[in-house]
Design a protein around this motif. Sequence first.
Motif, PDB file in Angstrom:
ATOM      1  N   LYS A 366       1.120  -1.176   0.056  1.00 48.21           N
ATOM      2  CA  LYS A 366       0.071   0.069  -0.028  1.00 48.21           C
ATOM      3  C   LYS A 366       0.807   1.367  -0.040  1.00 48.21           C
ATOM      4  CE  LYS A 366      -3.413  -0.187   2.621  1.00 48.21           C
ATOM      5  NZ  LYS A 366      -4.247  -0.029   4.055  1.00 48.21           N
ATOM      6  N   VAL A 367       0.825   2.001  -1.010  1.00 52.65           N
ATOM      7  CA  VAL A 367       1.338   3.253  -1.302  1.00 52.65           C
ATOM      8  C   VAL A 367       0.306   4.530  -1.204  1.00 52.65           C
ATOM      9  CG1 VAL A 367       3.594   2.011  -1.860  1.00 52.65           C
ATOM     10  CG2 VAL A 367       1.710   3.156  -3.439  1.00 52.65           C
ATOM     11  N   ALA A 368       1.156   5.811  -1.157  1.00 54.48           N
ATOM     12  CA  ALA A 368       0.012   6.850  -1.374  1.00 54.48           C
ATOM     13  C   ALA A 368       0.097   7.247  -2.585  1.00 54.48           C
ATOM     14  CB  ALA A 368       0.741   8.230  -0.660  1.00 54.48           C
ATOM     15  N   ASN A 369      -1.196   7.415  -3.206  1.00 55.61           N
ATOM     16  CA  ASN A 369      -1.499   7.822  -4.637  1.00 55.61           C
ATOM     17  C   ASN A 369      -1.812   9.168  -5.013  1.00 55.61           C
ATOM     18  OD1 ASN A 369      -2.484   7.944  -7.377  1.00 55.61           O
ATOM     19  ND2 ASN A 369      -4.042   6.565  -7.056  1.00 55.61           N
ATOM     20  N   PRO A 370      -1.025  10.109  -5.353  1.00 57.67           N
ATOM     21  CA  PRO A 370      -0.786  11.438  -5.664  1.00 57.67           C
ATOM     22  C   PRO A 370      -2.218  11.808  -6.534  1.00 57.67           C
ATOM     23  CG  PRO A 370       1.424  10.660  -6.224  1.00 57.67           C
ATOM     24  CD  PRO A 370       0.446   9.523  -5.900  1.00 57.67           C
ATOM     25  N   ARG A 371      -2.633  11.065  -7.317  1.00 57.01           N
ATOM     26  CA  ARG A 371      -3.653  11.374  -8.189  1.00 57.01           C
ATOM     27  C   ARG A 371      -5.159  11.190  -7.556  1.00 57.01           C
ATOM     28  NH1 ARG A 371      -2.761  12.023 -13.692  1.00 57.01           N
ATOM     29  NH2 ARG A 371      -1.052  13.009 -13.903  1.00 57.01           N
ATOM     30  N   ASN A 372      -5.050  10.730  -6.125  1.00 62.98           N
ATOM     31  CA  ASN A 372      -6.061  10.702  -5.205  1.00 62.98           C
ATOM     32  C   ASN A 372      -5.899  11.180  -4.227  1.00 62.98           C
ATOM     33  OD1 ASN A 372      -8.798   9.723  -4.876  1.00 62.98           O
ATOM     34  ND2 ASN A 372      -8.275   7.780  -4.235  1.00 62.98           N
ATOM     35  N   GLY A 373      -5.409  12.487  -4.093  1.00 65.33           N
ATOM     36  CA  GLY A 373      -5.311  13.277  -2.897  1.00 65.33           C
ATOM     37  C   GLY A 373      -4.342  12.591  -1.733  1.00 65.33           C
ATOM     38  N   GLY A 374      -3.472  11.648  -2.251  1.00 67.16           N
ATOM     39  CA  GLY A 374      -2.507  11.042  -1.412  1.00 67.16           C
ATOM     40  C   GLY A 374      -3.107   9.967  -0.601  1.00 67.16           C
ATOM     41  N   ARG A 375      -4.332   9.465  -1.117  1.00 67.91           N
ATOM     42  CA  ARG A 375      -5.099   8.113  -0.463  1.00 67.91           C
ATOM     43  C   ARG A 375      -4.222   6.920  -0.941  1.00 67.91           C
ATOM     44  NH1 ARG A 375      -9.126  11.777  -1.704  1.00 67.91           N
ATOM     45  NH2 ARG A 375     -10.257  12.491  -0.258  1.00 67.91           N
ATOM     46  N   PRO A 376      -4.172   5.869  -0.344  1.00 71.13           N
ATOM     47  CA  PRO A 376      -3.443   4.861  -0.216  1.00 71.13           C
ATOM     48  C   PRO A 376      -4.206   4.061  -1.495  1.00 71.13           C
ATOM     49  CG  PRO A 376      -4.911   4.208   1.328  1.00 71.13           C
ATOM     50  CD  PRO A 376      -5.183   5.848   1.004  1.00 71.13           C
ATOM     51  N   ILE A 377      -3.307   3.334  -2.354  1.00 75.75           N
ATOM     52  CA  ILE A 377      -3.402   2.450  -3.201  1.00 75.75           C
ATOM     53  C   ILE A 377      -2.635   1.228  -3.044  1.00 75.75           C
ATOM     54  CG2 ILE A 377      -1.771   3.695  -5.027  1.00 75.75           C
ATOM     55  CD1 ILE A 377      -3.586   2.639  -7.347  1.00 75.75           C
ATOM     56  N   MET A 378      -3.032   0.116  -3.689  1.00 72.57           N
ATOM     57  CA  MET A 378      -2.589  -1.067  -3.658  1.00 72.57           C
ATOM     58  C   MET A 378      -1.968  -1.208  -4.968  1.00 72.57           C
ATOM     59  SD  MET A 378      -3.187  -2.676  -0.694  1.00 72.57           S
ATOM     60  CE  MET A 378      -4.239  -2.646   0.562  1.00 72.57           C
ATOM     61  N   VAL A 379      -0.464  -1.736  -4.946  1.00 69.37           N
ATOM     62  CA  VAL A 379       0.536  -1.619  -6.187  1.00 69.37           C
ATOM     63  C   VAL A 379       1.174  -3.012  -5.903  1.00 69.37           C
ATOM     64  CG1 VAL A 379       0.556   0.858  -6.619  1.00 69.37           C
ATOM     65  CG2 VAL A 379       2.254  -0.549  -5.180  1.00 69.37           C
ATOM     66  N   PRO A 380       1.784  -3.387  -7.096  1.00 72.27           N
ATOM     67  CA  PRO A 380       2.888  -4.546  -7.175  1.00 72.27           C
ATOM     68  C   PRO A 380       4.067  -4.222  -6.453  1.00 72.27           C
ATOM     69  CG  PRO A 380       1.753  -4.467  -9.252  1.00 72.27           C
ATOM     70  CD  PRO A 380       1.150  -3.209  -8.619  1.00 72.27           C
ATOM     71  N   PRO A 381       4.806  -5.001  -5.728  1.00 73.01           N
ATOM     72  CA  PRO A 381       5.596  -4.900  -4.942  1.00 73.01           C
ATOM     73  C   PRO A 381       7.043  -4.866  -5.697  1.00 73.01           C
ATOM     74  CG  PRO A 381       5.328  -7.040  -4.416  1.00 73.01           C
ATOM     75  CD  PRO A 381       4.257  -6.450  -5.420  1.00 73.01           C
ATOM     76  N   CYS A 382       6.948  -5.064  -7.120  1.00 71.57           N
ATOM     77  CA  CYS A 382       8.395  -5.420  -7.593  1.00 71.57           C
ATOM     78  C   CYS A 382       9.427  -4.199  -7.690  1.00 71.57           C
ATOM     79  CB  CYS A 382       8.317  -5.911  -9.215  1.00 71.57           C
ATOM     80  SG  CYS A 382       7.175  -4.658  -9.983  1.00 71.57           S
ATOM     81  N   GLY A 383       8.802  -3.037  -7.966  1.00 76.02           N
ATOM     82  CA  GLY A 383       9.810  -1.950  -8.169  1.00 76.02           C
ATOM     83  C   GLY A 383      10.505  -1.569  -6.823  1.00 76.02           C
ATOM     84  N   HIS A 384       9.809  -1.581  -5.671  1.00 78.96           N
ATOM     85  CA  HIS A 384      10.328  -1.262  -4.391  1.00 78.96           C
ATOM     86  C   HIS A 384      11.462  -2.474  -3.844  1.00 78.96           C
ATOM     87  CE1 HIS A 384       6.864   1.207  -4.372  1.00 78.96           C
ATOM     88  NE2 HIS A 384       6.934   1.619  -3.234  1.00 78.96           N
ATOM     89  N   MET A 385      10.899  -3.793  -4.307  1.00 72.62           N
ATOM     90  CA  MET A 385      11.827  -4.849  -3.993  1.00 72.62           C
ATOM     91  C   MET A 385      13.198  -4.946  -4.687  1.00 72.62           C
ATOM     92  SD  MET A 385      10.306  -6.384  -1.558  1.00 72.62           S
ATOM     93  CE  MET A 385       9.607  -4.700  -1.143  1.00 72.62           C
TER      94      MET A 385
END
Length: 566
Positions: A366-385
């Motif tokens: 779960k990360v912040a989504n700037p396109r939704n006022g910073g509300r969280p969005i679930m994203v795949p973890p590959c880039g962070h890993m």
Amino acid sequence: MALDYFAPGVYVEEVDRGSRPIEGVSLSVAGFIGFTEDVRGDAELFQPMMITNWDQYREFFAKPGSDGFTDYDAYLPFAVQGWFLNGGGRCWVTSIGTQLPGSAAPDPEEAGTLLPTFSGRPSLKFSLKLPEDSGDAPALPSGDARIQVAIFESTPKPVDDDEEPPLNSGEFFTVVVRQGEEQLEMYEHLTMNPDVDTAVADYVVTALEESEFVAVANLSQSGQALSRRPANGAFEITPPPQISTPERFPRDLQGQRDDRTGMQGIFEIDEVAMIACPDLMRAYQNGLLDLDQVHGVMEMMVSLCENSFPGPAYRMAVLDPPPVKIGKNDNTAVPPEQQRPQHVAQWLNEFNRRSMFGAIYYPWIKVANPRNGGRPIMVPPCGHMMGIWCRTDESRGVFKAPANDTPRGVIGLAYETNMREQELLNPKGINCIRNFANYNRGFKVWGARTLVEPDNVQWRYISVRRLISYIEKSIEIGTQWVVFEPNDQDLWARITRTVSNFLERLWREGALFGASPSEAFYVKCDGELNTNETIMLGRLYVEVGVCPVRPAEFVIFRISQWAPNQ
């Protein structure tokens, strides 16, 4: 070396006797494939582009002044941002589109580039002109460069020598339309005043009606012509997005190796050592690909990593588990938070592809989504890993398992796996991201395994696979000088010293296990390996054995009571 000496004197000759050091290669460059908001500047659609920081990503793959994300929540921007947040450095990005395949074409009246005034308010909007016989194809000249509009200072129109020149109030400007270095059109003595005397200047909207390439609209409503004048500078005109069809999308995603496009094209970049396609999940969730097609793309990623002929394989693919419940809802996508550990285990059994050159992380993050006022969005973890892989390489070394580390930019998990559930996933090679709030340790990457078969223990760990790839690739590049050298005992000794010095340096850094160099590695290059027959065939054989360090995955303390002798 001179062959003859004819005059008495002192002759100085250089003789190459020492060994040439082997410099370690970098395995910390990532490759990303996915959707972007825009493709501009030097970047091209379906072509890999090198990126070194987040601002540079926005320069090439976002609209001017944008945050870099998309209105349809493409996962690639989150993955690239997570890469940089977690310590990633240089990476290559391939955009496979700026809109989801099958999306409706945007309203031509809404497309275009806004030119601001000196105070930052909207002044003019430029867009590519559409020919009368087509509603969707811009009238572009030949070439791949984008159309640009440049604004310069100008003056009123010249008058005869016996006439008094009009006052130059500073409201006048010149518009130059160009493509790359080629100037296509130029319009001088322009103003924002629609009621201007044509003997003094031309109204910009009226003057540019003659343009073959751009259309202009006046967005300013009130004020003097000087305050409404566009600021000087060069502005790129955004063309209509190229929207592929769902039927063509799998082919665009796969790409062509010869053309360096799509998935295959990024494998033509030699320095890329880790690959991810986060928007494979976006395509799956939006129904552009079914689960079998997703498996086909994953299979291609892993197979391309395994095949690096003629050199050794050194790339690894970081895969994301599709949010699916096998056997439920006809294997259609579900929200990531509904995927439980047993579901991802069932999915891996369905995928059924094992390789030491692949890795999987669960759950989604779960990360912040700037396109939704910073509300969280679930994203795949590959880039962070992959960012953690790079961070570990720089702080500790490629031999250190990229685990027991905190993923930056993560504010939650799609599912909080406990120890008993990880006992199901870990033996299958699924690396968990855990929440250790009860221990006040935050979120931790709690796994470091490859997707190799569970019984193939020597390639079980990511760090071991990458260390051996690092050694193989470094030796391959660092011993190119050996080719065409005389194949004799002197060469055998030199190459033995070269490789031994490199491995000893790794041993001293802690990458190899052993109390001494002789316990950590060996290098053999002698007459036993290089017989007369192999020498006649022009071959030189060198045998290298290394003992890599392995992560302490299971730490066991054996504790008992002890009663000292009285």
